[in-house]
Design a protein around this motif. Structure first.
Motif, PDB file in Angstrom:
ATOM      1  N   VAL A 161       0.839  -1.209   0.000  1.00 16.33           N
ATOM      2  CA  VAL A 161       0.000   0.000   0.000  1.00 16.33           C
ATOM      3  C   VAL A 161       0.872   1.257   0.000  1.00 16.33           C
ATOM      4  O   VAL A 161       0.636   2.187  -0.769  1.00 16.33           O
ATOM      5  CB  VAL A 161      -0.951   0.014   1.214  1.00 16.33           C
ATOM      6  CG1 VAL A 161      -1.768   1.305   1.248  1.00 16.33           C
ATOM      7  CG2 VAL A 161      -1.886  -1.203   1.174  1.00 16.33           C
ATOM      8  N   TRP A 162       1.901   1.278   0.841  1.00 13.33           N
ATOM      9  CA  TRP A 162       2.783   2.443   0.943  1.00 13.33           C
ATOM     10  C   TRP A 162       4.232   2.004   0.778  1.00 13.33           C
ATOM     11  O   TRP A 162       4.583   0.854   1.016  1.00 13.33           O
ATOM     12  CB  TRP A 162       2.644   3.118   2.311  1.00 13.33           C
ATOM     13  CG  TRP A 162       1.249   3.487   2.705  1.00 13.33           C
ATOM     14  CD1 TRP A 162       0.521   4.558   2.275  1.00 13.33           C
ATOM     15  CD2 TRP A 162       0.402   2.779   3.624  1.00 13.33           C
ATOM     16  NE1 TRP A 162      -0.712   4.568   2.873  1.00 13.33           N
ATOM     17  CE2 TRP A 162      -0.826   3.499   3.702  1.00 13.33           C
ATOM     18  CE3 TRP A 162       0.543   1.624   4.401  1.00 13.33           C
ATOM     19  CZ2 TRP A 162      -1.878   3.093   4.521  1.00 13.33           C
ATOM     20  CZ3 TRP A 162      -0.504   1.208   5.208  1.00 13.33           C
ATOM     21  CH2 TRP A 162      -1.695   1.930   5.258  1.00 13.33           C
ATOM     22  N   ILE A 163       5.080   2.950   0.395  1.00 12.49           N
ATOM     23  CA  ILE A 163       6.527   2.738   0.351  1.00 12.49           C
ATOM     24  C   ILE A 163       7.164   3.647   1.399  1.00 12.49           C
ATOM     25  O   ILE A 163       6.920   4.857   1.401  1.00 12.49           O
ATOM     26  CB  ILE A 163       7.108   3.052  -1.036  1.00 12.49           C
ATOM     27  CG1 ILE A 163       6.574   2.053  -2.071  1.00 12.49           C
ATOM     28  CG2 ILE A 163       8.634   3.018  -0.999  1.00 12.49           C
ATOM     29  CD1 ILE A 163       7.018   0.629  -1.861  1.00 12.49           C
ATOM     30  N   ASP A 164       7.944   3.050   2.286  1.00 11.21           N
ATOM     31  CA  ASP A 164       8.641   3.789   3.342  1.00 11.21           C
ATOM     32  C   ASP A 164      10.099   3.965   2.928  1.00 11.21           C
ATOM     33  O   ASP A 164      10.830   2.970   2.771  1.00 11.21           O
ATOM     34  CB  ASP A 164       8.589   2.977   4.646  1.00 11.21           C
ATOM     35  CG  ASP A 164       8.013   3.770   5.793  1.00 11.21           C
ATOM     36  OD1 ASP A 164       7.589   4.915   5.577  1.00 11.21           O
ATOM     37  OD2 ASP A 164       7.977   3.231   6.913  1.00 11.21           O
ATOM     38  N   ARG A 165      10.534   5.207   2.719  1.00 14.30           N
ATOM     39  CA  ARG A 165      11.962   5.440   2.454  1.00 14.30           C
ATOM     40  C   ARG A 165      12.681   5.528   3.784  1.00 14.30           C
ATOM     41  O   ARG A 165      12.269   6.280   4.682  1.00 14.30           O
ATOM     42  CB  ARG A 165      12.169   6.736   1.668  1.00 14.30           C
ATOM     43  CG  ARG A 165      13.647   6.972   1.335  1.00 14.30           C
ATOM     44  CD  ARG A 165      13.829   8.135   0.388  1.00 14.30           C
ATOM     45  NE  ARG A 165      13.713   9.415   1.045  1.00 14.30           N
ATOM     46  CZ  ARG A 165      14.732  10.044   1.667  1.00 14.30           C
ATOM     47  NH1 ARG A 165      15.929   9.476   1.710  1.00 14.30           N
ATOM     48  NH2 ARG A 165      14.553  11.220   2.225  1.00 14.30           N
ATOM     49  N   LEU A 166      13.735   4.739   3.938  1.00 12.32           N
ATOM     50  CA  LEU A 166      14.520   4.749   5.164  1.00 12.32           C
ATOM     51  C   LEU A 166      15.687   5.720   5.008  1.00 12.32           C
ATOM     52  O   LEU A 166      16.421   5.661   4.012  1.00 12.32           O
ATOM     53  CB  LEU A 166      15.039   3.346   5.484  1.00 12.32           C
ATOM     54  CG  LEU A 166      13.959   2.275   5.700  1.00 12.32           C
ATOM     55  CD1 LEU A 166      14.607   0.917   5.967  1.00 12.32           C
ATOM     56  CD2 LEU A 166      13.030   2.652   6.844  1.00 12.32           C
ATOM     57  N   CYS A 167      15.846   6.605   5.974  1.00 11.28           N
ATOM     58  CA  CYS A 167      16.878   7.643   5.920  1.00 11.28           C
ATOM     59  C   CYS A 167      18.011   7.320   6.892  1.00 11.28           C
ATOM     60  O   CYS A 167      17.770   6.889   8.030  1.00 11.28           O
ATOM     61  CB  CYS A 167      16.285   9.004   6.295  1.00 11.28           C
ATOM     62  SG  CYS A 167      14.908   9.512   5.254  1.00 11.28           S
ATOM     63  N   PHE A 168      19.248   7.559   6.456  1.00 15.97           N
ATOM     64  CA  PHE A 168      20.399   7.452   7.347  1.00 15.97           C
ATOM     65  C   PHE A 168      20.403   8.690   8.249  1.00 15.97           C
ATOM     66  O   PHE A 168      20.408   9.827   7.743  1.00 15.97           O
ATOM     67  CB  PHE A 168      21.701   7.401   6.549  1.00 15.97           C
ATOM     68  CG  PHE A 168      21.880   6.128   5.759  1.00 15.97           C
ATOM     69  CD1 PHE A 168      22.476   5.023   6.336  1.00 15.97           C
ATOM     70  CD2 PHE A 168      21.459   6.054   4.434  1.00 15.97           C
ATOM     71  CE1 PHE A 168      22.662   3.847   5.604  1.00 15.97           C
ATOM     72  CE2 PHE A 168      21.635   4.889   3.696  1.00 15.97           C
ATOM     73  CZ  PHE A 168      22.230   3.777   4.289  1.00 15.97           C
TER      74      PHE A 168
END
Length: 298
Positions: A161-168
């Motif tokens: 349903v959603w895309i989560d961008r993971l940030c450093f």
């Protein structure tokens, strides 16, 4: 066999305790013992060995366990199919979600759902994604809205349903914060604080570092992303966190690496009869998917 005795049997088997089973079923411990004794009489075999305070399944108990789950799922499916006939969206909906999704993705959807379907009693469970997967497989949950596994069980229908961008990220006073663009290997000179080793998110992150021939220096781990954010903010290490959690107290690092993204979505059992309440929830999730797709990367 009556379903109440089977429910008691599963509760004791899963919890390893008659008292915990009683708490789960809202029964006294003697009432649970009575139901187990009745079931043992019906099957003609002892189901549990009781050694001191320890409760373990006998061979007969281990044989009955998967069949008991199947029986209760079939009974539940039959009830659901019959209740669907009148077309009403009512009854109970058992849904699990992770803490992060429950806090940051689901609230608008749940508000819309309860407003549109006031006759549904929402039985909401906050669980780790991995635990929720098993709950859907076992028939304990109708729907789970969680971080999606890279290789889900074929018995499950899994829909992103959603895309989560993971940030450093790190704290503003962390040594990495004063550097410019970083190579991935430079992060490995400093401690990391990351999700637990058995989580889908940790597996995703470790896979990226392993592909580069690197080993993650994990100092601390927890399954709660809000706790990871706090540990990162006070300088215990760098981390990878969803973009929605990157706020004022964190410094986002520039790392020379393709974006790391994790899919969030829902899963249901392919062979389970879906209640009208579940179908209504899936319709709202489909609408959320359509809206989010406008922002998905190619």
């Amino acid at each position: 066999m009556d379903t109440q005795s089977l429910q008691a049997f599963l509760a004791v088997a899963d919890g390893g305790s008659f008292s915990r089973a009683g708490e789960q079923l809202h029964l006294t411990q003697p009432a649970v013992s009575k139901r187990i004794a009745a079931l043992e009489d019906q099957v003609g075999a002892r189901l549990f060995d009781r050694i001191g305070r320890r409760i373990t399944l006998t061979e007969a108990g281990r044989l009955l366990l998967p069949r008991a789950r199947q029986i209760l799922v079939m009974v539940d499916d039959s009830r659901r199919a019959l209740s669907n006939l009148d077309g009403q969206v009512a009854g109970s909906l058992t849904l699990a979600t992770s803490h992060h999704i429950g806090l940051h993705r689901l609230p608008p959807l749940l508000k819309a759902y309860t407003g549109q379907h006031p006759d549904v009693r929402l039985d909401l469970h906050f669980q780790d994604s991995e635990q929720a997967y098993q709950g859907v497989l076992d028939g304990e949950l109708e729907i789970a809205v969680v971080t999606l596994a890279p290789h889900p069980d074929p018995q499950l229908e899994v829909v992103p349903v959603w895309i989560d961008r993971l940030c450093f990220v790190c704290s503003p006073d962390h040594p990495l914060a004063s550097r410019g663009r970083l190579a991935l290997h430079e992060l490995c000179d400093f401690d990391a604080v990351l999700p637990g080793p058995l989580t889908f998110t940790r597996t995703l992150i470790e896979g990226r570092f392993a592909a580069a021939g690197l080993r993650l220096p994990v100092a601390l781990s927890t399954n709660y992303l809000e706790t990871l954010k706090m540990m990162t903010a006070i300088g215990l290490g760098w981390s990878l966190l969803p973009q929605r959690l990157v706020a004022g107290e964190l410094h986002e690092l520039e790392v020379d690496h393709p974006p790391i993204q994790r899919p969030l979505g829902y899963l249901v059992h392919r062979n389970r009869t879906r209640s009208n309440a579940a179908r209504a929830m899936l319709e709202l999730l489909a609408q959320a998917r359509e809206a989010a797709a406008l922002k998905w990367p190619d």
